[in-house]
Design an enzyme around this catalytic site. Structure first.
Site: not given
Length: 383
Positions: A132, A186, A189, A192, A196, A212, A239, A242, A246
């Protein structure tokens, strides 16, 4: 004879990584176009670093031409218990799961460097390690390597670890057999997306970071736009909504890396105590923790948003104490918080309004029903 790849997997596991897979530098051909569309829509907000070196971000070979294989590694940071339980107590703060322990950059990079040194000695070939901190599209590469898939919330989802994986990568000049990518599980579904609080997903698999809460409380350097403040609730850093929503999390297990586990002081800290942190106390409280990177002023800004949302008039004392803070960012949110909790106390502090020389703060006074005079009087500052 044990293959190089088998040795790599075994050594990565010994270093504490929970999952490791291999992909090739040409495995994400659609990534550059998706990245360019994201940037062209302005969805990155103030994160100018995403636009910088975007060519390298979209193609690993542009970052390092010698790369032949990319080793993607995951470290589980699954929480103990319900990560959203703190929403039920608005007098406490909610810090994102990933930021409740030591800084994952330090934890993951230490393991990567150790693994990289061993791998370099074994192969005699050059390599680079990333976590990162470079223009690497880790999530698409992780999906291509088979660690999981990018869910509709754009984060990586694993059938084994749910949404709770830190990612790191080793770019190596060695040729290693690639793994198969993971397919998208996914289906229909949209848990997520529906979870939000700020409607940050204009469509499945597409995030507008400007909406976000993670972006607003971490990357955003200025006042938090008024339209999002109430939706933030008591989320003061990041946060998890989301991620936590899942359904694949039902297979996840709690992190085994001790340094990534939640510190007791960061599980559900009291807003009143956090609001009293000066710069030195803030640095001490968040030593070796990711929260420290945003600095005391942006952090207290977030705390004041949560205080304003608490509905607890008693917390108005903390907001009132910050009306004359040295930081204009803090003063602005103190006005907003106090106007929601105890407007009569704000009215009693019009001397602070009259001395205010920052236009953002004056705007908060104005929106609270107390327009400031044209020329501010000299003011003293406290911290």
């Amino acid at each position: 004879m044990t293959s190089l790849k088998s040795q790599l997997l075994a050594h990565a596991e010994a270093e504490g990584f929970d999952v490791v897979r291999v992909t090739t530098p040409d495995a994400i051909p659609s990534a550059p176009a998706r990245l360019r569309a994201f940037l062209d829509r302005g969805f990155h907000g103030e994160m100018g670093w995403m636009n910088d070196r975007s060519d390298q971000r979209g193609d690993p070979r542009m970052l390092w031409p010698d790369v032949r294989s990319i080793v993607m590694l995951g470290l589980n940071y699954g929480p103990v218990g319900d990560p959203m339980a703190g929403l039920a107590d608005p007098a406490t703060a909610l810090i994102s799961v990933y930021a409740q322990g030591d800084d994952y950059h330090d934890v993951v990079k230490k393991k990567l460097k150790s693994l990289g040194r061993w791998w370099g000695e074994l192969t005699g070939l050059p390599l680079k390690v990333f976590v990162d901190t470079a223009p690497v599209m880790e999530k698409p590469l992780a999906a291509a390597a088979g660690l999981g898939w990018q869910g509709k919330h754009t984060n990586l989802v694993s059938r084994t670890f749910g949404s709770w994986l830190f990612l790191g990568s080793i770019f190596t000049a060695a040729e290693i057999e690639a793994d198969e990518p993971e397919r998208d599980h996914c289906g229909s579904c949209r848990a997520c997306l529906d979870s939000c609080p700020t409607a940050a997903f204009p469509a499945p698999y597409r995030l507008d970071a400007r909406r976000c809460i993670s972006y607003l409380t971490i990357e955003n350097k200025g006042p938090i736009p008024e339209e999002f403040r109430e939706a933030i609730g008591n989320r003061i850093y990041g946060c998890d909504d989301c991620l936590a929503a899942c359904p694949w999390n039902k297979f996840a297990v709690a992190a085994r890396e001790q340094k990534l586990m939640a510190r007791e002081a960061l599980r559900q800290p009291k807003l009143a105590e956090l609001a009293r942190l000066d710069d030195a106390a803030f640095r001490a409280h968040f030593a070796k923790n990711p929260v420290k990177r945003i600095g005391r002023d942006r952090f207290i800004r977030n705390v004041l948003i949560a205080i304003g949302n608490s509905g607890d008039a008693g917390l108005g004392i903390e907001a009132e104490a910050l009306l004359n803070d040295r930081s204009a960012l803090v003063r602005a949110m103190a006005v907003w918080a106090l106007s929601r909790l105890a407007p009569q106390r704000l009215t009693a502090r019009l001397d602070d309004r009259d001395r205010e020389d920052d236009e953002e703060v004056r705007g908060e006074w104005r929106r609270a029903g107390h327009p400031a005079p044209a020329a501010p009087r000299p003011r003293s500052m406290s911290s």
